[in-house]
Design an enzyme around this catalytic site. Structure first.
Site, mmCIF file in Angstrom:
data_model
loop_
_atom_site.group_PDB
_atom_site.id
_atom_site.type_symbol
_atom_site.label_atom_id
_atom_site.label_comp_id
_atom_site.label_asym_id
_atom_site.label_seq_id
_atom_site.Cartn_x
_atom_site.Cartn_y
_atom_site.Cartn_z
ATOM 1 N NE ARG A 27 8.186 16.206 -21.771
ATOM 2 C CZ ARG A 27 7.085 16.256 -21.024
ATOM 3 N NH1 ARG A 27 5.964 16.704 -21.526
ATOM 4 N NH2 ARG A 27 7.124 15.841 -19.801
ATOM 5 N NE ARG A 31 0.533 16.226 -24.826
ATOM 6 C CZ ARG A 31 0.256 16.208 -23.528
ATOM 7 N NH1 ARG A 31 -0.853 15.662 -23.096
ATOM 8 N NH2 ARG A 31 1.083 16.758 -22.664
ATOM 9 N NE ARG A 40 -0.521 10.686 -26.887
ATOM 10 C CZ ARG A 40 -1.697 10.483 -26.326
ATOM 11 N NH1 ARG A 40 -2.775 10.337 -27.077
ATOM 12 N NH2 ARG A 40 -1.801 10.415 -25.020
ATOM 13 C CG ASP A 77 7.885 10.028 -19.660
ATOM 14 O OD1 ASP A 77 7.510 11.089 -20.191
ATOM 15 O OD2 ASP A 77 7.889 9.852 -18.427
ATOM 16 C CE1 TYR A 154 5.447 13.123 -12.313
ATOM 17 C CE2 TYR A 154 7.829 13.352 -12.223
ATOM 18 C CZ TYR A 154 6.596 13.837 -12.592
ATOM 19 O OH TYR A 154 6.497 15.037 -13.255
HETATM 20 O O1 CP3 Z 1 12.045 16.113 -25.328
HETATM 21 C C1 CP3 Z 1 11.548 15.224 -26.059
HETATM 22 O O2 CP3 Z 1 10.995 15.477 -27.153
HETATM 23 C C2 CP3 Z 1 11.751 13.754 -25.669
HETATM 24 C C3 CP3 Z 1 10.705 13.116 -25.004
HETATM 25 C C4 CP3 Z 1 10.381 13.330 -23.522
HETATM 26 C C5 CP3 Z 1 9.096 13.062 -23.010
HETATM 27 N N1 CP3 Z 1 9.130 13.182 -21.670
HETATM 28 C C6 CP3 Z 1 7.941 12.677 -23.828
HETATM 29 C C7 CP3 Z 1 6.578 12.842 -23.285
HETATM 30 C C8 CP3 Z 1 11.189 13.685 -22.446
HETATM 31 C C9 CP3 Z 1 12.642 14.123 -22.422
HETATM 32 C C10 CP3 Z 1 10.386 13.583 -21.265
HETATM 33 C C11 CP3 Z 1 10.887 13.821 -19.906
HETATM 34 C C12 CP3 Z 1 9.937 13.895 -18.786
HETATM 35 N N2 CP3 Z 1 8.804 13.166 -18.582
HETATM 36 C C13 CP3 Z 1 10.143 14.719 -17.651
HETATM 37 C C14 CP3 Z 1 11.328 15.603 -17.427
HETATM 38 C C15 CP3 Z 1 11.245 16.883 -18.166
HETATM 39 C C16 CP3 Z 1 10.144 17.790 -17.701
HETATM 40 O O3 CP3 Z 1 9.239 18.048 -18.523
HETATM 41 O O4 CP3 Z 1 10.189 18.230 -16.560
HETATM 42 C C17 CP3 Z 1 9.044 14.510 -16.787
HETATM 43 C C18 CP3 Z 1 8.814 15.188 -15.457
HETATM 44 C C19 CP3 Z 1 8.212 13.507 -17.379
HETATM 45 C C20 CP3 Z 1 6.983 12.909 -16.808
HETATM 46 C C21 CP3 Z 1 5.814 13.111 -17.683
HETATM 47 N N3 CP3 Z 1 5.605 12.439 -18.871
HETATM 48 C C22 CP3 Z 1 4.705 13.968 -17.477
HETATM 49 C C23 CP3 Z 1 4.539 14.887 -16.294
HETATM 50 C C24 CP3 Z 1 3.833 13.796 -18.571
HETATM 51 C C25 CP3 Z 1 2.465 14.391 -18.773
HETATM 52 C C26 CP3 Z 1 2.437 15.851 -18.901
HETATM 53 C C27 CP3 Z 1 2.837 16.345 -20.269
HETATM 54 O O5 CP3 Z 1 3.522 17.368 -20.358
HETATM 55 O O6 CP3 Z 1 2.397 15.753 -21.239
HETATM 56 C C28 CP3 Z 1 4.448 12.872 -19.444
HETATM 57 C C29 CP3 Z 1 3.937 12.420 -20.749
HETATM 58 C C30 CP3 Z 1 4.780 12.727 -21.944
HETATM 59 N N4 CP3 Z 1 6.132 12.494 -22.041
HETATM 60 C C31 CP3 Z 1 4.320 13.240 -23.192
HETATM 61 C C32 CP3 Z 1 5.439 13.305 -24.036
HETATM 62 C C33 CP3 Z 1 5.471 13.728 -25.463
HETATM 63 C C34 CP3 Z 1 2.882 13.545 -23.544
HETATM 64 C C35 CP3 Z 1 2.188 12.244 -23.709
HETATM 65 C C36 CP3 Z 1 1.066 12.259 -24.703
HETATM 66 O O7 CP3 Z 1 1.328 12.132 -25.912
HETATM 67 O O8 CP3 Z 1 -0.061 12.347 -24.245
#
Ligand code: CP3
Length: 354
Positions: A27, A31, A40, A77, A154
């Protein structure tokens, strides 16, 4: 394609000699970076970022402008795949991801199908091509997807869950329905990752965030078996180079030998496993990625350096270690602390590669 200027990450995944231990952060685009929040806001929403190849490229490169990271990861994502299957992904402010139509009844489950990548996920493939071009050989680009089981969590729960009540009810009472979902997911992931590789992804990671919530036999049957199917179906060579596959099960440290045996090149570790013991257990079978506690970034820069030194020493001499966080970076992390970690890993790892 431009030749890679820094292939340390790819070499470490294949256990080839390197000058230092490469690092990227789960990640890393997100944010905690003010520039991410600004883009964003311009895009209007998180999905607005993901669906625009220009915005996705911009945010993918943001952490690389700040820190000398050794890999970029596609900005997208894992939930784009179930969205493409018609479940209706949306993000409720402060609540994380949700699906409008979670998979609960048998008819909907039986109707589930592998989405057409070109129809439904072309925006991701276009983002991969655009990022690859913008990187211009600086560092390799990682593509990714969720594991079939994590996606199913999910899809069935309709969002994040503390207990996976609906998933486990299905697993224990209607396992054939869960297997059907997992089979569709696995076939979708193979096509999706192969399309990312064809568009320029130079390594791929499968995120199994929730496999660790299962019992040992259930993990093998409902998560690991499908990841093995994926690994077997992936394109492993592109542009005359091997395309390494990384498998990451959060909470999977206890099953490391099993995970190392499915044919992937590297296994991701969360912070609860000692990486030196992990190395002894897997031997030469796979490289290891991890495993700094992301919340250790809330410590002082001195304590961050200490932790980095501890993990590098635990892994020990030689190649086969990609430094990473054991899970995603917190939105509350201080970017300067992330920078201190990258700097410390680069500096302190050199003696282990002498
Ligand atoms: O690593 C990176 O920089 C690449 C981008 C990336 C995102 N999500 C962007 C994101 C990657 C590799 C993911 C994978 C992802 N998404 C997983 C597997 C890895 C892990 O963290 O376990 C999972 C379970 C998700 C599902 C998901 N997407 C959740 C649970 C959430 C909300 C919670 C959170 O941590 O924000 C997201 C949203 C998300 N995906 C954001 C980002 C940058 C935040 C969104 C925002 O800008 O509000």
């Amino acid at each position: 394609m431009t030749p890679l200027k820094n292939d340390t990450f790819l070499r470490a995944l294949l256990k080839e000699p390197t000058d230092y231990t490469p690092i990227w952060m789960m990640r890393q685009a997100g944010r905690y970076l003010p520039e991410y929040r600004a883009t964003r806001a311009k895009a209007g929403s998180f999905m607005g970022l993901c669906t625009s190849p220009d915005f996705a490229t911009e945010v993918t490169l943001q952490p690389l402008e700040r820190f000398p990271l050794d890999a970029a990861i596609l900005f997208s994502d894992i939930l784009t795949v179930p969205d493409a299957m018609g479940l209706g992904l949306y993000f409720a402010e402060g609540e994380g991801p949700k699906f409008e139509r979670p998979l609960r009844d048998e008819a909907a489950i039986r109707a589930l199908a592998v989405p057409h990548i070109e129809d439904k996920l072309q925006y991701v493939i276009d983002a991969v091509a655009s990022i690859r071009k913008a990187l211009d050989g600086r560092v390799p680009l990682i593509g990714f997807s969720g594991s079939p089981f994590t996606l199913a969590c999910y899809m069935i729960e309709g969002g994040s869950s503390a207990d996976f009540r609906h998933v486990k009810a299905m697993l224990y009472s209607r396992p054939e329905l869960l297997h059907h979902i997992l089979d569709v997911n696995a076939r979708a992931v193979i096509e999706y990752l192969n399309a990312q590789i064809a568009a320029g992804a130079q390594a791929v990671q499968i995120f199994d965030t929730w496999g660790g919530a299962l019992t040992q036999p259930a993990y093998r049957e409902f998560s690991l078996a499908y990841m093995q199917q994926i690994v077997a179906g992936l394109t492993r060579q592109a542009d005359g180079r091997k395309v390494p596959v990384i498998v990451f099960t959060k909470g999977g440290g206890q099953w490391l030998e099993d995970i190392a045996a499915i044919g992937a090149d590297a296994v991701g570790l969360d912070w609860t496993t000692d990486i030196g013991q992990a190395r002894a257990r897997v031997g030469d079978q796979v490289a290891l990625q991890g495993n700094f506690d992301p919340n250790a970034l809330f410590g002082s820069p001195e304590s961050i350096e200490c932790e980095a030194a501890r993990i590098l020493a635990a892994y020990g001499q030689g190649s086969g270690h990609v430094f990473n966080l054991g899970h995603g970076i917190s939105q509350f992390a201080d970017p300067a602390h992330a920078g201190a970690l990258v700097e410390a890993v680069h500096r302190l790892s050199r003696p282990y590669h002498a």
